[in-house]
Design a protein around this motif. Structure first.
Motif, PDB file in Angstrom:
ATOM      1  N   SER A   1      17.295 -20.077 -24.888  1.00  0.00           N
ATOM      2  CA  SER A   1      18.670 -20.481 -24.596  1.00  0.00           C
ATOM      3  C   SER A   1      18.711 -21.261 -23.297  1.00  0.00           C
ATOM      4  O   SER A   1      17.835 -21.117 -22.444  1.00  0.00           O
ATOM      5  CB  SER A   1      19.583 -19.252 -24.469  1.00  0.00           C
ATOM      6  N   TRP A   2      19.758 -22.084 -23.139  1.00  0.00           N
ATOM      7  CA  TRP A   2      19.961 -22.864 -21.920  1.00  0.00           C
ATOM      8  C   TRP A   2      21.373 -23.414 -21.917  1.00  0.00           C
ATOM      9  O   TRP A   2      22.096 -23.308 -22.909  1.00  0.00           O
ATOM     10  CB  TRP A   2      18.938 -23.994 -21.824  1.00  0.00           C
ATOM     11  N   ILE A   3      21.762 -23.961 -20.777  1.00  0.00           N
ATOM     12  CA  ILE A   3      23.068 -24.603 -20.688  1.00  0.00           C
ATOM     13  C   ILE A   3      22.881 -26.085 -20.384  1.00  0.00           C
ATOM     14  O   ILE A   3      21.867 -26.497 -19.828  1.00  0.00           O
ATOM     15  CB  ILE A   3      23.994 -23.964 -19.630  1.00  0.00           C
ATOM     16  N   ALA A   4      23.890 -26.844 -20.776  1.00  0.00           N
ATOM     17  CA  ALA A   4      23.909 -28.279 -20.491  1.00  0.00           C
ATOM     18  C   ALA A   4      25.366 -28.710 -20.334  1.00  0.00           C
ATOM     19  O   ALA A   4      26.282 -28.026 -20.793  1.00  0.00           O
ATOM     20  CB  ALA A   4      23.244 -29.066 -21.612  1.00  0.00           C
TER      21      ALA A   4
ATOM     22  N   ASN B   1      26.758 -34.871 -20.708  1.00  0.00           N
ATOM     23  CA  ASN B   1      25.417 -35.433 -20.867  1.00  0.00           C
ATOM     24  C   ASN B   1      25.173 -35.743 -22.349  1.00  0.00           C
ATOM     25  O   ASN B   1      24.562 -34.953 -23.082  1.00  0.00           O
ATOM     26  CB  ASN B   1      24.371 -34.461 -20.319  1.00  0.00           C
ATOM     27  N   GLU B   2      25.629 -36.901 -22.776  1.00  0.00           N
ATOM     28  CA  GLU B   2      25.559 -37.285 -24.187  1.00  0.00           C
ATOM     29  C   GLU B   2      24.129 -37.373 -24.708  1.00  0.00           C
ATOM     30  O   GLU B   2      23.848 -36.942 -25.824  1.00  0.00           O
ATOM     31  CB  GLU B   2      26.288 -38.608 -24.423  1.00  0.00           C
ATOM     32  N   SER B   3      23.220 -37.924 -23.910  1.00  0.00           N
ATOM     33  CA  SER B   3      21.837 -38.045 -24.386  1.00  0.00           C
ATOM     34  C   SER B   3      21.201 -36.673 -24.564  1.00  0.00           C
ATOM     35  O   SER B   3      20.448 -36.448 -25.517  1.00  0.00           O
ATOM     36  CB  SER B   3      21.001 -38.928 -23.459  1.00  0.00           C
ATOM     37  N   ALA B   4      21.504 -35.744 -23.686  1.00  0.00           N
ATOM     38  CA  ALA B   4      20.961 -34.390 -23.827  1.00  0.00           C
ATOM     39  C   ALA B   4      21.524 -33.723 -25.078  1.00  0.00           C
ATOM     40  O   ALA B   4      20.780 -33.077 -25.829  1.00  0.00           O
ATOM     41  CB  ALA B   4      21.279 -33.555 -22.591  1.00  0.00           C
ATOM     42  N   LYS B   5      22.812 -33.887 -25.325  1.00  0.00           N
ATOM     43  CA  LYS B   5      23.417 -33.273 -26.513  1.00  0.00           C
ATOM     44  C   LYS B   5      22.764 -33.800 -27.785  1.00  0.00           C
ATOM     45  O   LYS B   5      22.472 -33.033 -28.702  1.00  0.00           O
ATOM     46  CB  LYS B   5      24.927 -33.508 -26.529  1.00  0.00           C
TER      47      LYS B   5
ATOM     48  N   GLY C   1      17.058 -29.189 -33.249  1.00  0.00           N
ATOM     49  CA  GLY C   1      17.491 -28.070 -34.083  1.00  0.00           C
ATOM     50  C   GLY C   1      18.191 -26.943 -33.365  1.00  0.00           C
ATOM     51  O   GLY C   1      18.400 -25.879 -33.951  1.00  0.00           O
ATOM     52  N   SER C   2      18.592 -27.148 -32.126  1.00  0.00           N
ATOM     53  CA  SER C   2      19.319 -26.089 -31.432  1.00  0.00           C
ATOM     54  C   SER C   2      20.773 -26.086 -31.889  1.00  0.00           C
ATOM     55  O   SER C   2      21.255 -27.042 -32.497  1.00  0.00           O
ATOM     56  CB  SER C   2      19.230 -26.277 -29.925  1.00  0.00           C
ATOM     57  N   ARG C   3      21.452 -25.015 -31.573  1.00  0.00           N
ATOM     58  CA  ARG C   3      22.873 -24.955 -31.908  1.00  0.00           C
ATOM     59  C   ARG C   3      23.672 -24.558 -30.674  1.00  0.00           C
ATOM     60  O   ARG C   3      23.163 -23.863 -29.782  1.00  0.00           O
ATOM     61  CB  ARG C   3      23.121 -24.002 -33.063  1.00  0.00           C
ATOM     62  N   GLN C   4      24.901 -25.029 -30.646  1.00  0.00           N
ATOM     63  CA  GLN C   4      25.803 -24.645 -29.567  1.00  0.00           C
ATOM     64  C   GLN C   4      26.352 -23.267 -29.902  1.00  0.00           C
ATOM     65  O   GLN C   4      26.928 -23.068 -30.960  1.00  0.00           O
ATOM     66  CB  GLN C   4      26.949 -25.641 -29.436  1.00  0.00           C
ATOM     67  N   ILE C   5      26.160 -22.319 -28.968  1.00  0.00           N
ATOM     68  CA  ILE C   5      26.640 -20.966 -29.242  1.00  0.00           C
ATOM     69  C   ILE C   5      27.864 -20.613 -28.409  1.00  0.00           C
ATOM     70  O   ILE C   5      28.540 -19.634 -28.692  1.00  0.00           O
ATOM     71  CB  ILE C   5      25.529 -19.911 -29.050  1.00  0.00           C
ATOM     72  N   GLN C   6      28.130 -21.424 -27.375  1.00  0.00           N
ATOM     73  CA  GLN C   6      29.293 -21.150 -26.537  1.00  0.00           C
ATOM     74  C   GLN C   6      29.648 -22.401 -25.767  1.00  0.00           C
ATOM     75  O   GLN C   6      28.770 -23.185 -25.403  1.00  0.00           O
ATOM     76  CB  GLN C   6      28.996 -20.006 -25.564  1.00  0.00           C
ATOM     77  N   LYS C   7      30.936 -22.572 -25.521  1.00  0.00           N
ATOM     78  CA  LYS C   7      31.389 -23.657 -24.661  1.00  0.00           C
ATOM     79  C   LYS C   7      32.424 -23.094 -23.714  1.00  0.00           C
ATOM     80  O   LYS C   7      33.364 -22.427 -24.127  1.00  0.00           O
ATOM     81  CB  LYS C   7      31.969 -24.816 -25.474  1.00  0.00           C
ATOM     82  N   ASN C   8      32.207 -23.353 -22.425  1.00  0.00           N
ATOM     83  CA  ASN C   8      33.119 -22.888 -21.389  1.00  0.00           C
ATOM     84  C   ASN C   8      33.425 -24.080 -20.500  1.00  0.00           C
ATOM     85  O   ASN C   8      32.585 -24.467 -19.679  1.00  0.00           O
ATOM     86  CB  ASN C   8      32.485 -21.745 -20.597  1.00  0.00           C
ATOM     87  N   GLY C   9      34.579 -24.687 -20.684  1.00  0.00           N
ATOM     88  CA  GLY C   9      34.893 -25.908 -19.958  1.00  0.00           C
ATOM     89  C   GLY C   9      33.945 -26.996 -20.407  1.00  0.00           C
ATOM     90  O   GLY C   9      33.822 -27.274 -21.595  1.00  0.00           O
TER      91      GLY C   9
ATOM     92  N   GLN D   1      21.091 -22.736 -28.093  1.00  0.00           N
ATOM     93  CA  GLN D   1      20.092 -21.746 -28.452  1.00  0.00           C
ATOM     94  C   GLN D   1      19.237 -22.260 -29.609  1.00  0.00           C
ATOM     95  O   GLN D   1      19.737 -22.868 -30.557  1.00  0.00           O
ATOM     96  CB  GLN D   1      20.771 -20.441 -28.858  1.00  0.00           C
ATOM     97  N   LEU D   2      17.955 -22.002 -29.507  1.00  0.00           N
ATOM     98  CA  LEU D   2      17.000 -22.160 -30.607  1.00  0.00           C
ATOM     99  C   LEU D   2      16.594 -20.746 -31.004  1.00  0.00           C
ATOM    100  O   LEU D   2      16.051 -20.001 -30.186  1.00  0.00           O
ATOM    101  CB  LEU D   2      15.752 -22.914 -30.141  1.00  0.00           C
ATOM    102  N   THR D   3      16.873 -20.364 -32.242  1.00  0.00           N
ATOM    103  CA  THR D   3      16.567 -19.020 -32.702  1.00  0.00           C
ATOM    104  C   THR D   3      15.373 -19.076 -33.639  1.00  0.00           C
ATOM    105  O   THR D   3      15.269 -19.991 -34.450  1.00  0.00           O
ATOM    106  CB  THR D   3      17.793 -18.424 -33.424  1.00  0.00           C
ATOM    107  N   PHE D   4      14.508 -18.080 -33.528  1.00  0.00           N
ATOM    108  CA  PHE D   4      13.311 -18.023 -34.351  1.00  0.00           C
ATOM    109  C   PHE D   4      13.493 -17.014 -35.460  1.00  0.00           C
ATOM    110  O   PHE D   4      13.980 -15.907 -35.221  1.00  0.00           O
ATOM    111  CB  PHE D   4      12.079 -17.675 -33.514  1.00  0.00           C
ATOM    112  N   THR D   5      13.078 -17.366 -36.649  1.00  0.00           N
ATOM    113  CA  THR D   5      13.238 -16.476 -37.798  1.00  0.00           C
ATOM    114  C   THR D   5      12.085 -15.501 -37.929  1.00  0.00           C
ATOM    115  O   THR D   5      12.199 -14.491 -38.592  1.00  0.00           O
ATOM    116  CB  THR D   5      13.355 -17.287 -39.107  1.00  0.00           C
TER     117      THR D   5
END
Length: 160
Positions: A123-126, A130-134, A141-149, A155-159
């Motif tokens: 997990s990490w924040i961005a 930052n459009e290029s990072a998004k 393959g990461s997904r946004q799990i939360q947005k605060n402001g 997060q990248l989750t492993f199966t």
């Protein structure tokens, strides 16, 4: 361009500190962070290069043995899952070396470390600014799990 990715060692402290300063400047220029740096080389030495390091560093090195990218990370633990996870604190690539797959390879190296340690995710924040990072984070393959402001948690989750 050819490069290799390796774990940083105590001889890399100057480079690590310079990357932290560059990342802070990048964040300030983005306009979404104060990018205030209060660490120094001695703090880095004491906290990253001891018997129980609080963080670890992957460095991308070019053919001239010059660092061109960095990933600073540490492990966390979830009592709910009983598994570790990885927190990516900083991912930074020199501007002249962006777009050649270096970020993807740093992330693949971090994924390998996470999986070797049975981590459930990275997990990490961005910044939402930052459009290029998004775009990059979506592409890997990461997904946004939360947005605060304007701060997005990814997060990248492993199966397995």
């Amino acid at each position: 361009m050819n490069y290799k990715i390796r774990e940083a060692n105590e001889l890399d402290i100057d480079h690590i500190f310079q990357f932290i300063l560059k990342k802070a400047e990048f964040d300030r220029n983005l306009g979404d962070s104060l990018g205030l740096v209060t660490t120094n080389k001695e703090i880095i030495r004491k906290t990253m290069f001891n018997d129980h390091p609080y963080a670890k560093v992957l460095l991308a090195i070019d053919t001239n043995d010059l660092p061109i990218g960095i990933a600073i990370y540490h492990f966390r633990y979830s009592s709910f899952t009983g598994l570790p996870s990885v927190w990516l604190d900083d991912l930074y690539i020199e501007p002249s070396d962006r777009g050649i797959g270096l970020g993807k390879n740093l992330m693949q190296s971090l994924i390998a470390i996470a999986k070797e340690n049975n981590a459930s995710d990275i997990s990490w924040i961005a910044s939402d600014l930052n459009e290029s990072a998004k775009k990059f984070y979506d592409k890997i393959g990461s997904r946004q799990i939360q947005k605060n402001g304007s701060t997005i948690t990814y997060q990248l989750t492993f199966t397995s």
